[in-house]
Every structure is written in C-alpha cells, then in structure tokens.
Design an enzyme around this catalytic site. Structure first.
Site, short mmCIF file in Angstrom:
data_model
loop_
_atom_site.label_atom_id
_atom_site.label_comp_id
_atom_site.label_asym_id
_atom_site.label_seq_id
_atom_site.Cartn_x
_atom_site.Cartn_y
_atom_site.Cartn_z
N LYS A 22 49.07 37.43 35.95
CA LYS A 22 48.21 38.41 36.84
C LYS A 22 47.25 37.79 37.67
O LYS A 22 46.97 37.70 38.96
CB LYS A 22 47.99 39.63 36.24
CG LYS A 22 47.11 40.55 36.65
CD LYS A 22 46.79 41.82 36.01
CE LYS A 22 45.55 41.56 35.05
NZ LYS A 22 44.12 41.67 35.55
N ASN A 23 46.32 37.14 36.58
CA ASN A 23 45.04 36.80 37.29
C ASN A 23 45.03 35.53 38.00
O ASN A 23 44.16 35.00 38.51
CB ASN A 23 43.85 36.54 36.14
CG ASN A 23 43.49 38.07 35.58
OD1 ASN A 23 44.15 38.85 36.24
ND2 ASN A 23 42.90 38.08 34.18
N CYS A 116 32.90 49.12 35.30
CA CYS A 116 34.38 49.21 34.93
C CYS A 116 34.14 49.97 33.68
O CYS A 116 33.19 50.32 33.34
CB CYS A 116 35.23 48.01 34.82
SG CYS A 116 34.76 47.22 33.37
N ARG A 121 29.71 44.99 36.26
CA ARG A 121 30.50 43.90 36.52
C ARG A 121 29.84 43.45 37.71
O ARG A 121 30.49 43.74 38.82
CB ARG A 121 32.13 44.13 36.54
CG ARG A 121 32.70 44.83 35.51
CD ARG A 121 33.41 43.73 34.53
NE ARG A 121 34.40 42.83 35.15
CZ ARG A 121 35.54 42.96 35.03
NH1 ARG A 121 36.32 43.91 34.64
NH2 ARG A 121 36.19 42.04 35.66
N ASP A 304 39.93 38.29 27.28
CA ASP A 304 41.06 39.07 27.55
C ASP A 304 41.83 39.15 26.20
O ASP A 304 43.04 39.66 26.29
CB ASP A 304 42.00 38.73 28.67
CG ASP A 304 41.23 39.00 29.75
OD1 ASP A 304 40.31 39.66 29.73
OD2 ASP A 304 41.64 38.23 30.82
N ARG A 396 48.88 47.98 34.76
CA ARG A 396 48.20 47.13 35.54
C ARG A 396 48.46 45.68 35.09
O ARG A 396 48.45 44.83 36.19
CB ARG A 396 46.76 47.37 35.46
CG ARG A 396 46.43 48.63 35.64
CD ARG A 396 44.77 48.85 35.67
NE ARG A 396 44.23 47.77 36.56
CZ ARG A 396 42.87 47.74 36.93
NH1 ARG A 396 42.19 48.60 36.21
NH2 ARG A 396 42.49 46.54 37.60
#
Ligand code: EPU
Length: 421
Positions: A22-23, A116, A121, A304, A396
């Site tokens: 994803k990132n 968030c 952030r 993460d 997500r």
C-alpha cells in the site's frame, strides 16, 4: 459497518500470498501525475486507500481502471490541481499529490491533512522541502497553496527522517532545474520503490535506498509500467499471526530483506523463520520469549508493526518493553488489549507488557489500521470468541485479511455490525 468474529485457538497451516505494498503504491500513483500519458501498475493491492487515491486522482482529471490487480492511469487531461478536504481528511497520503502537481503545473492546492486517531501528524517538512525548491507556500482556510514558475535544485537536510516528506520532495525535484540533494532522506522500501519508478519514467536519481538522494532535474518524463513491491507490513502481520496462533505457514511473494529486523526479533522470540528467495517459512509453537522493541526509521523496527508485536508479547513468558519513537502516541490498541485480559501499563511512549498465559475473547473496537490488525491477531490466540468492530479501518490496508486467514485454517468471518437500538 462490518465486524469480524473470531473463534481463537486454531493453529495456522498452509500458504498465503502477500499483496503489493500500500505505502509504495500510493506515492507511485501520484507520481503518474508528473507527465501526460498512460501508466500501468501491476500487483496493486485491492484496498480502500488505493480506491480513495484513485478517486482523488479522478477529481484532478485522471481516468483510471482497475482490473484485478492491474491499475491503469491516464493523465493526459489533468484539469484541476486541488485536493479537497473531504478526501484528504479520510486519507493523509493524499498529500502526495502536492509534489507532482507543483512540478508539472507550477501550482497545487492541497488540504492540510490534520491529525489522525492517535495524534498530530504535521507536514512542516513537506513544506520546508518544496519551499527550498523555490515554491511559494501559503496556508489559507485549511489549505496548502503552493506556486512556482520553475522549481530549482537545492540542498535539503531533514531534521527527522520522514517517508512522506522525502517522497513529496523527490517527486517535486525530478522536474526541477539543477541538482537537489536530500540528506537524512527516508530509506523505507516504499521510497526506494518510488525512486525506482521515477527512474523508469526518466528521472535521474543517485543514492536510491540510502539516506542521501541526489536528483538531477530533467526537462520531461515519460509514462511507464511497473510492478508493486510486496507489502512488508502485511507479511510481518502474518508472521506474528503464526507466532500467536502457532502452526506452520508459508508466505509467498515476500521480500525478506525488507523484513530483516522483524525476522531477527521473531527468531529471538523463539520462532523458526526460513527465507528462501521470495518465500518465508514460519513455524511456531508455545508462548514466545519476551522481546522488547523500539521503533525506528527503516531498517529499524517499523512503527507499523508495533501494535501487532505488542499483541504477541501479551502472551510472552515474561515482561517486555514496547517503545514507539516515531509516533509517540500510537497506543490506542492498549485499552482494547486490556479488554482481552492483557496486562500492560504505559509510561510516556513506552508500554510495559507483562506476559500472560492466555488472552480471553471479548468484544473490542478498531481504532486505526494497525491497531485493528493487532486485535485480529489477539483474537486468533484468545480463548473463545472475539468480535472486532469497525473493521473498515483494516480494509484500508489489508486485502481480504479474513479470507487469507481462513485459507490458513483460522476461524474468522465478517458480518454486518448491527448497532443496539
Ligand atoms: N513528521 C514531522 N513533520 C513532517 C512529516 C513527518 O514532524 O512534515 C514526523 C512525524 O510526526 C513522525 C515522523 O516524522 O514522527 C515520521 O513520519 P513520516 O512522515 O515518515 O510518516 P508518513 O509519511 O506520514 C508513512 C506511512 C505510515 C507509517 C510512517 C512511518 C504512508 C502512506 N504512510 O507515514 O503508514 O507509519 O510512514 O513509517 O506511507 C500505515 O500504513 O498504517 C501508516 C500509518
């Protein structure tokens, strides 16, 4: 809203394929904005964040289609340079359109993303970087408004290693006049993948994969085709799933070099991890040894993976310390783990985890993406029934996680969450 129901205590067996990252995909999608034409991306994960980014690009004028895991973007008719609050507030990575829009059109208006679930952030480093490249930046009514007739090269030293700021400045610098040097650049595999993609488009970048990037601006770029790297955080999450539930599983389509720190710590915890090419073979039985971790920029232990690691250490034969130095407040999962019988106390940005013999199923609530993953893992190991509500967070960033876990023998299913009237 959906929820997951998990009946814990089933060891995992079999093979699971890890999806694209994803990132890495999110900034690569915005890099397509740098030039008109057709970009084709393979191994794109089917995730809510990817669809949100596609939606944002569509608002800017990009046509796109996603077939299975192939995403095609047509960027010939980008008519708008504004990322609205309604979308940016749902996904911070939207701020990645700033660098490419500024570089191609000389202007960009992007909503400030705000905080968030776990705290502030900031984007000050993104702004510092593009200002150094010659952009004029003002903040107005919650928006970043950046303009530049022509960006120019500059030396930028980031005081903090930031994935997003490095990505944005890199995308702005590839079309700037002259040489840009980014020091203390983020070295995350996602940035390496973005830089490699930009090189495929015709950019000139030295030092890819290191903390010093040197970019020689070019006059134009060409659209290209690329395959997304495997998601190291999804792989790490399945690794911890095996650690917690026990069993013997194989992860396919992994880049083991991206997971070195997580693998090393897992071995310390007592897991058997064998890497062969793009395959990770994992074996685990019994409770882990306690292993403390402190998150750090790549190649350190990833923030993460902090929540998932904490879930595992809740079952360790002893005490461990979990410190997050990247996002000091990223601990919303602690209160939910306590509901499952964990013993954790907090001091500043460190959780002291007192390992227990078992966790007990209970209803819990997702608060953000990785916290949700941690609760699913805890549910796999807990005795009895765990219900994780608000799983839209997990959608997500994890592709069909419940189906992938079912394929490994876990008892988990999705159902609609019916609120109490
Ligand atoms: N920071 C600043 N100023 C800035 C930017 C960052 O002070 O302008 C600070 C942050 O507050 C943080 C540190 O720098 O303390 C690092 O943040 P970074 O900019 O690297 O984070 P990010 O780019 O916003 C990406 C990932 C996150 C991941 C972090 C850290 C994407 C889309 N997001 O965020 O992923 O946690 O890097 O590795 O790539 C997730 O996938 O669950 C997720 C949150």
């Amino acid at each position: 809203m959906d929820r997951f129901v998990i009946i814990g205590g089933k060891p995992l067996h079999g093979t699971v394929r890890i999806s694209g990252a994803k990132n890495a995909t999110l900034p690569i999608m915005t890099a397509a904005l740098l030039t008109p034409g057709k970009t084709v991306l393979h191994n794109v994960p089917q995730l809510r964040d990817i669809h949100t980014m596609a939606k944002l690009l569509e608002i800017l004028g990009v046509r796109w289609e996603m077939v299975d895991h192939q995403l095609t973007l047509h960027t010939e008719e980008v008519t708008k340079q504004e990322a609205p609050y309604q979308l940016v507030k749902t996904m911070r990575a939207s701020v990645y359109v700033l660098g490419p829009l500024l570089a191609r059109f000389g202007q960009a208006k992007v909503s400030l993303p705000g905080g968030c679930a776990w705290g502030p952030r900031p984007v000050d480093l993104h702004l510092k970087g593009i200002k150094a490249l010659g952009a004029n930046v003002i903040l107005e009514e919650g928006y970043i408004i950046a303009t530049a007739s022509k960006l120019h090269g500059a030396k930028i030293v980031f005081e903090i290693s930031s994935v997003g700021a490095t990505g944005n400045v890199l995308m702005a610098a590839v079309l700037a006049k002259g040489t840009t040097v980014i020091e203390n650049a983020a070295c995350e595999p996602d940035i390496e993948a973005l830089a490699n993609f930009l090189v495929k488009m015709g950019a000139k970048i030295d030092g890819i994969g290191t903390s010093k990037l040197e970019i020689e601006g070019v006059d134009s770029l060409s659209p290209t085709e690329d395959t997304m790297i495997p998601d190291r955080i999804e792989a790490g999450t399945f690794l911890v799933a095996c650690g917690m539930a026990g069993g013997d599983i194989q992860l396919e389509s992994v880049q083991p070099r991206h997971l070195e720190m997580v693998i090393e710590k897992s071995r310390e915890a007592g897991m058997t991890v064998e890497a062969t090419g793009s395959i990770l073979r994992l074996k685990s039985d019994g409770r882990p040894k306690p292993v403390s971790i402190k998150t750090a920029p790549y190649p350190g232990f990833p923030t993460d993976m902090q929540a998932q690691w904490m879930a595992w250490m809740c079952l360790a034969k002893g005490d461990s310390l979990i410190t997050d130095t990247i996002f000091r407040d990223r601990f919303t999962h602690v209160a939910e783990l306590l509901r499952l019988g964990a013993s954790i106390s907090m001091e500043a940005n460190t959780a002291m985890v007192h390992g227990q013999e078992k966790l007990l199923g209970a209803p819990v609530m997702s608060t953000d993406l990785r916290a949700s993953a941690c609760l699913v893992l805890a549910g796999l190991a807990a005795q009895g029934r765990t219900v994780v509500s608000r799983v839209y967070h997990i959608d997500r960033g994890y592709e069909r996680i419940e189906e992938k876990l079912q394929g490994l023998g876990a008892e988990i299913w999705r159902e609609e969450d019916v609120p109490i009237q």
